[in-house]
Design a protein around this motif. Structure first.
Motif, PDB file in Angstrom:
ATOM      1  N   GLY A   1       3.491   9.543  -9.728  1.00 51.66           N
ATOM      2  CA  GLY A   1       3.461   8.544 -11.220  1.00 51.66           C
ATOM      3  C   GLY A   1       5.152   7.969 -11.639  1.00 51.66           C
ATOM      4  N   ARG A   2       5.558   7.073 -10.594  1.00 56.12           N
ATOM      5  CA  ARG A   2       6.535   6.375 -11.222  1.00 56.12           C
ATOM      6  C   ARG A   2       6.368   5.311 -10.530  1.00 56.12           C
ATOM      7  NH1 ARG A   2       8.577  11.524 -11.019  1.00 56.12           N
ATOM      8  NH2 ARG A   2      10.278  11.971  -8.946  1.00 56.12           N
ATOM      9  N   ARG A   3       7.204   4.483 -11.229  1.00 58.61           N
ATOM     10  CA  ARG A   3       7.579   3.337  -9.550  1.00 58.61           C
ATOM     11  C   ARG A   3       9.334   3.590  -9.872  1.00 58.61           C
ATOM     12  NH1 ARG A   3       5.453  -2.347  -9.780  1.00 58.61           N
ATOM     13  NH2 ARG A   3       3.414  -0.733  -8.749  1.00 58.61           N
TER      14      ARG A   3
ATOM     15  N   THR B   1       1.027  -1.688   0.438  1.00 59.10           N
ATOM     16  CA  THR B   1      -0.016  -0.233  -0.035  1.00 59.10           C
ATOM     17  C   THR B   1       0.916   0.892   0.007  1.00 59.10           C
ATOM     18  OG1 THR B   1      -1.516  -1.324   0.900  1.00 59.10           O
ATOM     19  CG2 THR B   1      -1.877   1.299   0.972  1.00 59.10           C
TER      20      THR B   1
ATOM     21  N   LYS C   1       3.822   5.915  -5.772  1.00 60.79           N
ATOM     22  CA  LYS C   1       4.123   5.989  -6.859  1.00 60.79           C
ATOM     23  C   LYS C   1       3.071   6.735  -7.465  1.00 60.79           C
ATOM     24  CE  LYS C   1       3.101   1.973 -10.889  1.00 60.79           C
ATOM     25  NZ  LYS C   1       1.742   2.906 -11.499  1.00 60.79           N
ATOM     26  N   GLU C   2       1.585   6.676  -6.860  1.00 55.94           N
ATOM     27  CA  GLU C   2       0.283   7.431  -7.412  1.00 55.94           C
ATOM     28  C   GLU C   2       0.337   8.463  -7.534  1.00 55.94           C
ATOM     29  OE1 GLU C   2      -2.893   5.534  -5.551  1.00 55.94           O
ATOM     30  OE2 GLU C   2      -2.703   3.563  -6.947  1.00 55.94           O
ATOM     31  N   HIS C   3       1.187   8.946  -6.445  1.00 61.89           N
ATOM     32  CA  HIS C   3       2.088  11.057  -5.719  1.00 61.89           C
ATOM     33  C   HIS C   3       2.622  11.195  -6.912  1.00 61.89           C
ATOM     34  CE1 HIS C   3       2.588  14.513  -3.629  1.00 61.89           C
ATOM     35  NE2 HIS C   3       3.260  14.448  -4.272  1.00 61.89           N
TER      36      HIS C   3
ATOM     37  N   ILE D   1       0.303  12.960   1.672  1.00 57.34           N
ATOM     38  CA  ILE D   1      -0.201  11.527   1.296  1.00 57.34           C
ATOM     39  C   ILE D   1      -1.326  10.688   2.728  1.00 57.34           C
ATOM     40  CG2 ILE D   1       0.961   8.738   0.616  1.00 57.34           C
ATOM     41  CD1 ILE D   1       2.590  10.148  -0.963  1.00 57.34           C
TER      42      ILE D   1
ATOM     43  N   ARG E   1       2.267   1.957  -3.509  1.00 55.58           N
ATOM     44  CA  ARG E   1       1.421   2.110  -4.314  1.00 55.58           C
ATOM     45  C   ARG E   1       1.171   3.391  -4.421  1.00 55.58           C
ATOM     46  NH1 ARG E   1      -3.582   3.048  -3.498  1.00 55.58           N
ATOM     47  NH2 ARG E   1      -4.131   1.507  -1.808  1.00 55.58           N
ATOM     48  N   LEU E   2       0.664   4.400  -2.481  1.00 54.95           N
ATOM     49  CA  LEU E   2       0.260   5.198  -2.392  1.00 54.95           C
ATOM     50  C   LEU E   2       1.844   6.363  -3.470  1.00 54.95           C
ATOM     51  CD1 LEU E   2      -1.008   5.239   0.961  1.00 54.95           C
ATOM     52  CD2 LEU E   2      -2.302   6.025  -1.050  1.00 54.95           C
TER      53      LEU E   2
END
Length: 208
Positions: free
Chosen positions: A40-42, A30, A36-38, A180, A33-34
């Protein structure tokens, strides 16, 4: 095509809390993912999360960054890094490690006392992972490690500049973590309010 980040959770030490390690392992997806979503990349680096006692954090940090910076073992074995000077105060610390790996050293003792902080601690850690994957971050961390361990001492001006950049990264990590975590709290409250309204409407219809 970029591959998913490889993440490993390791429990170090006979007396390190198994419950904290399990909670960290459950929360990692989790938190990642949070973040990454913030952004926009991993991040592409492999990530190792080591749940350990605070007393081992300075040594592990020096070993990881010393090896990553190409410093001889006999040198980094005798040195500590400034950002681990007060290990009992740390929730976690994120360091560079050999073989394009980033290592997160997690203070099991502190999180055992404050289990509600595990989520925020891991979000902060993955923000730092993202930062260390950015252009120039690895080189800066290597230069500071060599400086502090005395193998390539920087000029005062250059050292101040690099420490300033590290402080800016820490300020960003604090800000982004707050954003976040705040968003998650708001979403949870909205979901709870919606569920309460639905329950109230169901009860009202049943009573009609």
């Amino acid at each position: 095509m970029p591959q998913p980040t490889q993440i490993t959770v390791i429990r170090h030490g006979l007396f390190t809390s198994r419950r904290v390690t399990a909670d960290v392992n459950d929360t990692v997806p989790t938190a990642q993912r949070l973040v990454k979503e913030h952004f926009g990349r991993r991040p592409l680096s492999a990530v190792e999360l080591v749940v350990t006692a605070p007393r081992t954090i300075p040594r592990f940090a020096a070993m990881a960054q010393g090896a990553a910076a190409g410093i001889p073992e006999e040198v980094y074995a005798e040195k500590l890094l400034s950002f681990t000077a007060k290990p009992n105060d740390l929730y976690s610390v994120t360091v560079i490690a050999p073989k394009n790996t980033i290592r997160v050293l997690i203070n099991a003792k502190r999180l055992r006392r404050r289990p509600r902080e595990i989520g925020a601690t891991l979000v902060w850690a993955f923000v730092e992972v993202d930062q260390l994957c950015r252009k120039g971050s690895l080189e800066r961390r290597i230069a500071l490690t060599r400086h502090e361990m005395g193998t390539h001492v920087l000029s005062k001006g250059k050292a101040r500049s690099l420490y300033r950049a590290e402080a800016e990264m820490e300020a960003e990590a604090e800000k982004v973590t707050g954003q976040i975590v705040g968003k998650v709290i708001r979403q949870n409250r909205q979901a709870e309010a919606a569920a309460a309204r639905e329950e109230a409407a169901t009860a009202q219809n049943a009573a009609a």
